[in-house]
Scaffold this motif. Sequence first.
Motif, PDB file in Angstrom:
ATOM      1  N   LEU B  63       0.877  -1.171   0.000  1.00 37.54           N
ATOM      2  CA  LEU B  63       0.000   0.000   0.000  1.00 37.54           C
ATOM      3  C   LEU B  63       0.911   1.216   0.000  1.00 37.54           C
ATOM      4  N   VAL B  64       0.909   1.957  -1.116  1.00 33.05           N
ATOM      5  CA  VAL B  64       1.832   3.091  -1.214  1.00 33.05           C
ATOM      6  C   VAL B  64       1.080   4.387  -1.420  1.00 33.05           C
ATOM      7  N   GLY B  65       1.777   5.466  -1.208  1.00 37.54           N
ATOM      8  CA  GLY B  65       1.215   6.792  -1.369  1.00 37.54           C
ATOM      9  C   GLY B  65       2.068   7.758  -0.588  1.00 37.54           C
ATOM     10  N   GLU B  66       1.944   9.054  -0.879  1.00 37.79           N
ATOM     11  CA  GLU B  66       2.774   9.999  -0.146  1.00 37.79           C
ATOM     12  C   GLU B  66       2.243  10.190   1.270  1.00 37.79           C
ATOM     13  N   SER B  67       3.026  10.869   2.116  1.00 40.67           N
ATOM     14  CA  SER B  67       2.589  11.004   3.502  1.00 40.67           C
ATOM     15  C   SER B  67       1.301  11.808   3.567  1.00 40.67           C
ATOM     16  N   GLY B  68       0.413  11.378   4.427  1.00 43.16           N
ATOM     17  CA  GLY B  68      -0.847  12.070   4.598  1.00 43.16           C
ATOM     18  C   GLY B  68      -1.950  11.568   3.695  1.00 43.16           C
ATOM     19  N   CYS B  69      -1.664  10.537   2.885  1.00 45.06           N
ATOM     20  CA  CYS B  69      -2.695  10.078   1.952  1.00 45.06           C
ATOM     21  C   CYS B  69      -3.643   9.105   2.634  1.00 45.06           C
ATOM     22  N   GLY B  70      -3.354   8.718   3.879  1.00 44.66           N
ATOM     23  CA  GLY B  70      -4.292   7.857   4.598  1.00 44.66           C
ATOM     24  C   GLY B  70      -3.919   6.396   4.591  1.00 44.66           C
ATOM     25  N   LYS B  71      -2.694   6.066   4.180  1.00 43.63           N
ATOM     26  CA  LYS B  71      -2.365   4.635   4.108  1.00 43.63           C
ATOM     27  C   LYS B  71      -2.201   4.026   5.498  1.00 43.63           C
ATOM     28  N   SER B  72      -1.555   4.757   6.403  1.00 46.81           N
ATOM     29  CA  SER B  72      -1.425   4.236   7.771  1.00 46.81           C
ATOM     30  C   SER B  72      -2.783   4.142   8.455  1.00 46.81           C
ATOM     31  N   THR B  73      -3.614   5.167   8.242  1.00 41.47           N
ATOM     32  CA  THR B  73      -4.948   5.159   8.845  1.00 41.47           C
ATOM     33  C   THR B  73      -5.746   3.968   8.329  1.00 41.47           C
ATOM     34  N   THR B  74      -5.586   3.660   7.038  1.00 39.96           N
ATOM     35  CA  THR B  74      -6.269   2.491   6.481  1.00 39.96           C
ATOM     36  C   THR B  74      -5.843   1.229   7.223  1.00 39.96           C
ATOM     37  N   GLY B  75      -4.530   1.079   7.412  1.00 37.41           N
ATOM     38  CA  GLY B  75      -4.023  -0.104   8.103  1.00 37.41           C
ATOM     39  C   GLY B  75      -4.575  -0.200   9.514  1.00 37.41           C
ATOM     40  N   ARG B  76      -4.588   0.934  10.219  1.00 37.00           N
ATOM     41  CA  ARG B  76      -5.091   0.930  11.599  1.00 37.00           C
ATOM     42  C   ARG B  76      -6.589   0.690  11.659  1.00 37.00           C
ATOM     43  N   ALA B  77      -7.311   1.206  10.673  1.00 36.08           N
ATOM     44  CA  ALA B  77      -8.761   1.004  10.664  1.00 36.08           C
ATOM     45  C   ALA B  77      -9.093  -0.454  10.367  1.00 36.08           C
ATOM     46  N   ILE B  78      -8.264  -1.105   9.538  1.00 35.49           N
ATOM     47  CA  ILE B  78      -8.512  -2.523   9.251  1.00 35.49           C
ATOM     48  C   ILE B  78      -8.388  -3.327  10.541  1.00 35.49           C
ATOM     49  N   LEU B  79      -7.400  -2.978  11.364  1.00 39.74           N
ATOM     50  CA  LEU B  79      -7.190  -3.699  12.623  1.00 39.74           C
ATOM     51  C   LEU B  79      -8.061  -3.156  13.751  1.00 39.74           C
ATOM     52  N   GLN B  80      -8.904  -2.184  13.457  1.00 42.98           N
ATOM     53  CA  GLN B  80      -9.826  -1.608  14.437  1.00 42.98           C
ATOM     54  C   GLN B  80      -9.095  -0.858  15.553  1.00 42.98           C
ATOM     55  N   LEU B  81      -7.879  -0.398  15.274  1.00 41.67           N
ATOM     56  CA  LEU B  81      -7.221   0.490  16.243  1.00 41.67           C
ATOM     57  C   LEU B  81      -7.878   1.849  16.163  1.00 41.67           C
ATOM     58  N   ILE B  82      -8.327   2.203  14.955  1.00 43.00           N
ATOM     59  CA  ILE B  82      -9.164   3.382  14.771  1.00 43.00           C
ATOM     60  C   ILE B  82     -10.492   2.847  14.259  1.00 43.00           C
ATOM     61  N   ARG B  83     -11.569   3.256  14.885  1.00 41.40           N
ATOM     62  CA  ARG B  83     -12.858   2.750  14.442  1.00 41.40           C
ATOM     63  C   ARG B  83     -13.269   3.441  13.153  1.00 41.40           C
ATOM     64  N   PRO B  84     -13.611   2.663  12.107  1.00 39.22           N
ATOM     65  CA  PRO B  84     -14.004   3.292  10.853  1.00 39.22           C
ATOM     66  C   PRO B  84     -15.330   4.031  10.981  1.00 39.22           C
ATOM     67  N   THR B  85     -15.441   5.131  10.233  1.00 35.16           N
ATOM     68  CA  THR B  85     -16.674   5.901  10.220  1.00 35.16           C
ATOM     69  C   THR B  85     -17.739   5.168   9.410  1.00 35.16           C
ATOM     70  N   ARG B  86     -17.259   4.445   8.393  1.00 35.79           N
ATOM     71  CA  ARG B  86     -18.189   3.812   7.462  1.00 35.79           C
ATOM     72  C   ARG B  86     -17.483   2.613   6.866  1.00 35.79           C
ATOM     73  N   GLY B  87     -18.246   1.664   6.397  1.00 38.92           N
ATOM     74  CA  GLY B  87     -17.666   0.561   5.651  1.00 38.92           C
ATOM     75  C   GLY B  87     -17.490  -0.691   6.482  1.00 38.92           C
ATOM     76  N   ARG B  88     -17.036  -1.746   5.805  1.00 40.06           N
ATOM     77  CA  ARG B  88     -16.888  -3.034   6.453  1.00 40.06           C
ATOM     78  C   ARG B  88     -15.467  -3.540   6.301  1.00 40.06           C
ATOM     79  N   VAL B  89     -15.017  -4.277   7.284  1.00 40.52           N
ATOM     80  CA  VAL B  89     -13.744  -4.981   7.186  1.00 40.52           C
ATOM     81  C   VAL B  89     -14.045  -6.443   7.478  1.00 40.52           C
ATOM     82  N   LEU B  90     -13.998  -7.266   6.461  1.00 42.32           N
ATOM     83  CA  LEU B  90     -14.318  -8.675   6.656  1.00 42.32           C
ATOM     84  C   LEU B  90     -13.035  -9.470   6.806  1.00 42.32           C
ATOM     85  N   TYR B  91     -12.924 -10.169   7.943  1.00 38.28           N
ATOM     86  CA  TYR B  91     -11.814 -11.090   8.112  1.00 38.28           C
ATOM     87  C   TYR B  91     -12.405 -12.491   8.105  1.00 38.28           C
TER      88      TYR B  91
END
Lengths: 336, 360
Positions: B63-91
């Motif tokens: 998962l690439v992108g410049e800083s601030g593009c939300g890639k780290s937040t995506t990773g944390r939201a997948i692991l539920q360290l940050i609760r997503p505002t919307r959407g599903r994460v299916l494991y």
Amino acid sequence: MTGSFAAGGPPDTGAPPDRPGAGDGGYSAADEAMARAAAAGWSPDAIQIEHRSTWQDVWQRFRRDKFAVVGAVLILLLIAMAVFAPWIAPHDPTMQYEDGITMQGQPVGPSAKFLLGTDPLGRDLLSRIIYGARVSLVIGVLANGFALVLGVVFGLAAGYFRGGIETFLMRATDVMMAFPIYLLAIALVSVLKPSIWILILVIGIVYWTPMTRVIHGEVLSIREKEFVDAARLTGCSNARVLFRHILPHLVAVVIVYTSLGIATTILFESTLSYIGLGVQPPTPSWGQMISEGQSYYLSAPHLVIYPGLAIMITVLAFNLVGDGLRDAFDPQQRRR
Amino acid sequence: MAVTPAGRAGEGDNVDGDALVTVDDLAVHFPITSGIVFRHTVGAVRAVDGVSLTVKRGETLGLVGESGCGKSTTGRAILQLIRPTRGRVLYEGTDLAHLRGRALRRQRRRMQMIFQDPYASLNSRMTVGDIVGEPLLVHRLRDRAGRHERVRELLQTVGINPNTQNRYPHEFSGGQRQRIGIARALAVEPNFIVCDEPISALDVSIRAQIINLLQALQREFGLTYLFIAHDLSVVRHISDRVAVMYLGRVVELAANAGLYGEPLHPYTQALLSAVPIPDPEAEERRRAVVLQGDVPSPADPPPGCHFHTRCPAMRKGLCDREDPALREARPGHSVACHLVTESDYPRIRAGEDDLAEVAG
């Protein structure tokens, strides 16, 4: 507290205290180990970095601070004085001696029998000051401990859970801090019957706010650290994250603020006793002694001077130790 | 904000039924609040704004992108360290976004994270043995003696002297600390690991060791990685497929060869053209695509395609109005750009010849 430092202190590692460049003990030890390893022919296994914990580092820095060490010694002496008061004091602090008052009913000055003179009731001033240390220390430590427990619980809850709890607790803290605390304490004490326990309770209620704020701020910064995320990811419950991961990082700040807080608390107790709302006679308390002696300040100034000195030295000692601990825990902000 | 049709695009990768983690229209919005007593929301930083992707079992998705593009937040939201505002994460079919408390903690055994900063990610007041052993304790996987044995084993696996259990993190170097962090992640025998820039904070000389370790562990334990990074060459080395993010959205998702060989999205092309070529002559000859302007604020992303404000091929009336969906433009190669399917598409492929050289 200082006692536990002295007891838990490590043996001297041999580095002269003011050797230039020995700012951070950990690094200099590592450098020495490297140098030894290099001399012995380099091999990674040869490096024996000296194992030194945070506490040992703190102790190393603390003992280099002369003022703090003086403060610690004074506190130890005060504690000894309070504990061994019955053996140290030359007289019974509540005994009214007939030869302790002049024919005119005036207190007598220093003499061989009464080393610091007597009070207007003919009681030995030195003995009363020695016993007074008990009241000051007990209230200082217990009232502060109470304020500390409240502060840590509220600060942790507000900083960790955020949201409504945080808003409520921190706004309540603001309101408390806006209150004139002496007025509040006086109101509380005059409603409840003054005693040492009520005093401890009241001082605790009045003084939880600064600790709550400090802990809240610390928790806000610690909870964002990655190791807290890691702990949550490994499946730790909130309680485990709070007590195993966040609380240990608060120890330094709690110790520093407690030692500074004890000084404030002792002063506060003296003030309340001075206006008659603190410790009740005949139990001797330094503030109360100043209050009783103040009308004799021209004829017998020792009645005000010696208890005053006792308060000053005690408060100073705790402040010196508090400052010293703050510097010792924070190597980056050291002035020297 | 309207749900973008991007949500459906991810299913293209999904058909083989091999998905371990499926992210569907994931969004993380951080509220911007105002007021002290009567706190109200005045806006939102849309750090992640409708990300859909699938991580297949056993693969490494970069998962690439410049800083601030939300890639780290995506990773944390997948692991539920940050609760997503919307959407599903299916494991494996379980929606993590709706799990709480104990149920979520139980799922945590299956997925772990390796952090960026090896200095901040280890609790400085705990010994290495306690740090690596804590997951075992929390999940009650071993008794006391068993834990000690397992921690030894884990430390050995990641290349740390197992006799150092009683030491504190500050007694280790950055690379060693990162290995300890990896051992902690492995302790619960997870299937899925989010690597959040695991090498960016390390010395260059250590990076290769950690990358090799991660690859060896993947082979040995059959791990699935979501590898977040901003270093394109590292991602290329380790990934099977790569997703490129820009301003909270995935703009392109393709297999390694496809993405580096034939980047379709103008942003990906610009990104790849910025990678230095270790050949001075080639470096001299190529023309880099230099983007104009800055990344817009995620608090106020532009309408339509988020990239249209800087896109060299922007078409008025289309790109600044409509959200492009992430569509499969080539087999296994999805891109979110209106222009890719158009007949005059080659026009936007600036510096294509040079890109071929980057791809080597």
